[in-house]
Motif scaffolding. Structure first.
Motif, PDB file in Angstrom:
ATOM      1  N   PRO A  87       0.825  -1.206   0.000  1.00 22.92           N
ATOM      2  CA  PRO A  87       0.000   0.000   0.000  1.00 22.92           C
ATOM      3  C   PRO A  87       0.861   1.258   0.000  1.00 22.92           C
ATOM      4  CG  PRO A  87       0.065  -0.948   2.189  1.00 22.92           C
ATOM      5  CD  PRO A  87       0.754  -1.934   1.284  1.00 22.92           C
ATOM      6  N   SER A  88       0.326   2.318  -0.572  1.00 28.77           N
ATOM      7  CA  SER A  88       1.008   3.608  -0.505  1.00 28.77           C
ATOM      8  C   SER A  88       0.827   4.240   0.865  1.00 28.77           C
ATOM      9  CB  SER A  88       0.471   4.549  -1.583  1.00 28.77           C
ATOM     10  OG  SER A  88       1.040   5.840  -1.465  1.00 28.77           O
ATOM     11  N   TYR A  89      -0.314   3.958   1.490  1.00 27.11           N
ATOM     12  CA  TYR A  89      -0.616   4.551   2.789  1.00 27.11           C
ATOM     13  C   TYR A  89      -0.035   3.661   3.884  1.00 27.11           C
ATOM     14  CZ  TYR A  89      -3.104   7.228   6.332  1.00 27.11           C
ATOM     15  OH  TYR A  89      -3.409   8.025   7.417  1.00 27.11           O
ATOM     16  N   THR A  90       1.239   3.864   4.162  1.00 30.73           N
ATOM     17  CA  THR A  90       1.944   3.094   5.186  1.00 30.73           C
ATOM     18  C   THR A  90       3.164   3.876   5.627  1.00 30.73           C
ATOM     19  OG1 THR A  90       2.923   0.928   5.739  1.00 30.73           O
ATOM     20  CG2 THR A  90       3.369   1.799   3.532  1.00 30.73           C
ATOM     21  N   PHE A  91       3.819   3.377   6.673  1.00 29.71           N
ATOM     22  CA  PHE A  91       5.039   4.010   7.152  1.00 29.71           C
ATOM     23  C   PHE A  91       6.195   3.661   6.218  1.00 29.71           C
ATOM     24  CE2 PHE A  91       8.617   4.320  10.323  1.00 29.71           C
ATOM     25  CZ  PHE A  91       8.558   5.701  10.436  1.00 29.71           C
ATOM     26  N   VAL A  92       7.183   4.528   6.154  1.00 26.80           N
ATOM     27  CA  VAL A  92       8.257   4.392   5.183  1.00 26.80           C
ATOM     28  C   VAL A  92       9.084   3.114   5.400  1.00 26.80           C
ATOM     29  CG1 VAL A  92       9.907   5.743   6.543  1.00 26.80           C
ATOM     30  CG2 VAL A  92      10.092   5.701   4.041  1.00 26.80           C
ATOM     31  N   GLU A 150      -6.457   7.473  -5.280  1.00 27.86           N
ATOM     32  CA  GLU A 150      -7.323   8.505  -4.708  1.00 27.86           C
ATOM     33  C   GLU A 150      -7.617   8.290  -3.231  1.00 27.86           C
ATOM     34  OE1 GLU A 150     -11.974   9.159  -5.430  1.00 27.86           O
ATOM     35  OE2 GLU A 150     -11.220   7.544  -6.688  1.00 27.86           O
ATOM     36  N   HIS A 151      -7.856   7.057  -2.817  1.00 29.47           N
ATOM     37  CA  HIS A 151      -8.213   6.833  -1.411  1.00 29.47           C
ATOM     38  C   HIS A 151      -7.010   7.008  -0.490  1.00 29.47           C
ATOM     39  CE1 HIS A 151     -12.126   5.758  -2.723  1.00 29.47           C
ATOM     40  NE2 HIS A 151     -11.751   4.631  -3.317  1.00 29.47           N
ATOM     41  N   ALA A 152      -5.839   6.580  -0.938  1.00 26.73           N
ATOM     42  CA  ALA A 152      -4.629   6.810  -0.145  1.00 26.73           C
ATOM     43  C   ALA A 152      -4.415   8.304   0.073  1.00 26.73           C
ATOM     44  CB  ALA A 152      -3.409   6.194  -0.836  1.00 26.73           C
ATOM     45  N   ASP A 153      -4.646   9.088  -0.973  1.00 26.84           N
ATOM     46  CA  ASP A 153      -4.501  10.536  -0.845  1.00 26.84           C
ATOM     47  C   ASP A 153      -5.554  11.124   0.089  1.00 26.84           C
ATOM     48  OD1 ASP A 153      -2.299  10.600  -2.502  1.00 26.84           O
ATOM     49  OD2 ASP A 153      -3.469  11.018  -4.313  1.00 26.84           O
ATOM     50  N   VAL A 181       5.544  -1.178  -6.192  1.00 26.40           N
ATOM     51  CA  VAL A 181       4.297  -0.983  -6.928  1.00 26.40           C
ATOM     52  C   VAL A 181       3.214  -0.730  -5.883  1.00 26.40           C
ATOM     53  CG1 VAL A 181       2.644  -1.966  -8.550  1.00 26.40           C
ATOM     54  CG2 VAL A 181       5.086  -2.530  -8.755  1.00 26.40           C
ATOM     55  N   PHE A 182       2.743   0.497  -5.819  1.00 26.28           N
ATOM     56  CA  PHE A 182       1.828   0.890  -4.754  1.00 26.28           C
ATOM     57  C   PHE A 182       0.375   0.614  -5.122  1.00 26.28           C
ATOM     58  CE2 PHE A 182       5.414   3.863  -3.731  1.00 26.28           C
ATOM     59  CZ  PHE A 182       5.723   3.303  -2.500  1.00 26.28           C
ATOM     60  N   VAL A 183      -0.371   0.149  -4.121  1.00 28.48           N
ATOM     61  CA  VAL A 183      -1.802  -0.124  -4.263  1.00 28.48           C
ATOM     62  C   VAL A 183      -2.577   0.946  -3.500  1.00 28.48           C
ATOM     63  CG1 VAL A 183      -3.626  -1.858  -3.955  1.00 28.48           C
ATOM     64  CG2 VAL A 183      -1.256  -2.576  -4.200  1.00 28.48           C
ATOM     65  N   ASP A 184      -3.728   1.285  -4.019  1.00 28.03           N
ATOM     66  CA  ASP A 184      -4.586   2.248  -3.330  1.00 28.03           C
ATOM     67  C   ASP A 184      -5.188   1.614  -2.077  1.00 28.03           C
ATOM     68  OD1 ASP A 184      -5.833   4.640  -2.865  1.00 28.03           O
ATOM     69  OD2 ASP A 184      -7.242   4.499  -4.551  1.00 28.03           O
ATOM     70  N   SER A 185      -5.677   2.457  -1.174  1.00 28.65           N
ATOM     71  CA  SER A 185      -6.380   1.993   0.013  1.00 28.65           C
ATOM     72  C   SER A 185      -7.819   1.629  -0.339  1.00 28.65           C
ATOM     73  CB  SER A 185      -6.398   3.098   1.081  1.00 28.65           C
ATOM     74  OG  SER A 185      -5.102   3.401   1.522  1.00 28.65           O
ATOM     75  N   ARG A 186      -8.443   0.894   0.562  1.00 30.68           N
ATOM     76  CA  ARG A 186      -9.881   0.628   0.426  1.00 30.68           C
ATOM     77  C   ARG A 186     -10.656   1.913   0.682  1.00 30.68           C
ATOM     78  NH1 ARG A 186     -11.447  -5.105   2.742  1.00 30.68           N
ATOM     79  NH2 ARG A 186     -13.313  -3.967   3.347  1.00 30.68           N
ATOM     80  N   GLU A 187     -11.853   1.990   0.126  1.00 33.65           N
ATOM     81  CA  GLU A 187     -12.691   3.164   0.375  1.00 33.65           C
ATOM     82  C   GLU A 187     -13.151   3.206   1.830  1.00 33.65           C
ATOM     83  OE1 GLU A 187     -16.605   5.425  -1.513  1.00 33.65           O
ATOM     84  OE2 GLU A 187     -16.068   3.403  -2.191  1.00 33.65           O
ATOM     85  N   ASP A 188     -13.362   2.018   2.440  1.00 34.96           N
ATOM     86  CA  ASP A 188     -13.915   1.965   3.792  1.00 34.96           C
ATOM     87  C   ASP A 188     -12.863   1.773   4.879  1.00 34.96           C
ATOM     88  OD1 ASP A 188     -13.184  -0.650   3.308  1.00 34.96           O
ATOM     89  OD2 ASP A 188     -15.138  -1.523   3.770  1.00 34.96           O
ATOM     90  N   HIS A 189     -11.589   1.683   4.480  1.00 32.31           N
ATOM     91  CA  HIS A 189     -10.530   1.437   5.466  1.00 32.31           C
ATOM     92  C   HIS A 189      -9.192   1.800   4.842  1.00 32.31           C
ATOM     93  CE1 HIS A 189      -7.706  -0.893   7.986  1.00 32.31           C
ATOM     94  NE2 HIS A 189      -8.568  -0.637   8.921  1.00 32.31           N
ATOM     95  N   PRO A 190      -8.231   2.315   5.628  1.00 32.90           N
ATOM     96  CA  PRO A 190      -6.940   2.712   5.065  1.00 32.90           C
ATOM     97  C   PRO A 190      -6.079   1.566   4.548  1.00 32.90           C
ATOM     98  CG  PRO A 190      -7.359   3.877   7.119  1.00 32.90           C
ATOM     99  CD  PRO A 190      -8.403   2.817   7.016  1.00 32.90           C
TER     100      PRO A 190
END
Length: 379
Positions: A77-82, A344-347, A96-105
């Motif tokens: 995931p892109s939304y994670t610690f470095v 979009e969701h990660a952002d 290769v980064f994956v987006d987050s879920r709409e209902d959960h990070p």
């Protein structure tokens, strides 16, 4: 003043650390390391446990065990610690980064397969806030494409996943490898510290060698070889007995710590649900297949400005709340390597997620105070 976090001491940490000092065995892999390993393996069903000086080290060990090389691709995931990313970048991997879920990070499991190529070597799900990814879906993809799964379970001690077979399994016991954190902000702490769980037998012997600086020292002390030497790459990943002794005091009190944190989490949720959920802002979502270990309580605001207003309002009342990760795909270091895919969701989580104070010694009246500040704010 209500801080964001306050490390909890059970009262036995100093006693066990004193005991470790006076045994004359201060370096790692002694009495308290053994106690921690046995406790964690037995309680959670891990194949093998190795304490590390940090979760970062555990992740770096995982990358070494998978023999990650330049040109390999690793999906995360892109939304994670470095640290999740650095462990694999250090070995030359392309992320290769994956987006987050709409209902959960956490990562969107349904967007993984389209990113798999012939260069893909591993998938690294992050169990954000201690809440499970749909690990069945991920393991199915790993089997289909002959990939490895490294669970980043940094926040996931005492969290579980119930699969389609109805079996409840501890997070970190399902992937080939898993990394945990015992940093002072986690539920169970040792200041800095972590653990690698090795569930695939093919990695167990080598993991111990990497852990012992590339030597077969552990096998020597068990009497399995008559001398030890340098047999592989490795580093000084194992923590001292001082750290392990501190951790043992925490593990002995795991149940009580978890009960108190869940009590705090539920108080937040019940106090805010009718007022704000889905209207003013969103509260955490726990999927049916996941349990909640009360690692954190967060709000998802409708926009970045709303989050900033909440942080300022709480600050005025001497309450310290914080935002969390910034999307790694937009980071100065990796934005030129990511490409033009929109996540979009990660952002959205980067701009709108807000963490409220949650720690063992937080009082119920303190939580009520925070709830009332939020309800009285003009959001």
């Amino acid at each position: 003043m209500i801080p964001f976090n306050k490390p909890y001491l059970t009262g036995k940490e100093a006693h066990y650390m004193y005991d470790a000092v006076h045994t004359g065995k201060l370096s790692g892999n002694g009495k308290y390391t053994g106690l921690c390993h046995e406790f964690l393996k037995k309680k959670y069903g891990f194949g093998k446990c190795l304490l590390t000086t940090s979760c970062t080290d555990a992740l770096e060990m995982a990358a070494l065990l998978l023999d990650i090389k330049a040109g390999d691709e690793v999906i995360m995931p892109s939304y994670t610690f470095v640290s999740t990313a650095n462990a694999f970048v250090l070995r030359g991997a392309h992320l290769v980064f994956v987006d987050s879920r709409e209902d959960h990070p956490g990562m969107d499991e349904d967007k993984i397969e389209e990113l798999i190529t012939e260069k893909t070597k591993a998938i690294v799900p992050v169990h954000y806030a201690g809440v499970a990814c749909d690990i069945d879906k991920i393991m199915t993809l790993a089997t289909k494409y002959n990939l490895y799964v490294v669970e980043d379970a940094a926040q996931a001690i005492e969290s579980f996943y119930t699969g389609k077979d109805g079996v409840k399994r501890a997070l970190g016991s399902i992937g080939h490898l898993a990394a945990f954190s015992f940093h002072e902000t986690k539920n169970i702490i040792s200041g800095e510290g972590g653990m690698l769980a090795i569930n695939d037998p093919q990695f167990m012997e080598r993991a111990e060698i990497l852990w012992e600086k590339g030597t077969n020292r552990s096998a020597f002390f068990r009497g399995e070889v008559d001398k030890y030497g340098w047999v592989d790459v490795g580093s000084s990943f194992l923590p001292s007995e001082i750290i392990a002794a501190f951790l043992w005091a925490q593990l002995e009190n795991l149940q009580g710590i978890q009960e108190k944190r869940l009590e705090h989490w539920n108080q937040y949720y019940e106090g805010l649900n009718d007022w704000g959920a889905g209207k003013i802002l969103d509260l955490p979502h726990i999927p049916e297949f996941a349990t909640n270990n009360a690692h954190m309580f967060y709000l998802v605001c409708k926009e970045a400005d709303q989050r900033d207003r909440i942080i300022e309002k709480l600050k005025e009342h001497k309450v310290h709340a914080v935002f969390h990760y910034l999307s790694l795909h937009k980071s100065p270091f990796y934005k030129d390597k990511h490409g033009d895919r929109t996540l979009e969701h990660a952002d959205d989580y980067s701009e709108c997620l807000l963490r409220l104070p949650l720690f063992y010694e937080l009082k119920g009246e303190g939580i009520d105070r925070i709830i009332n500040i939020l309800k009285d704010a003009e959001l």
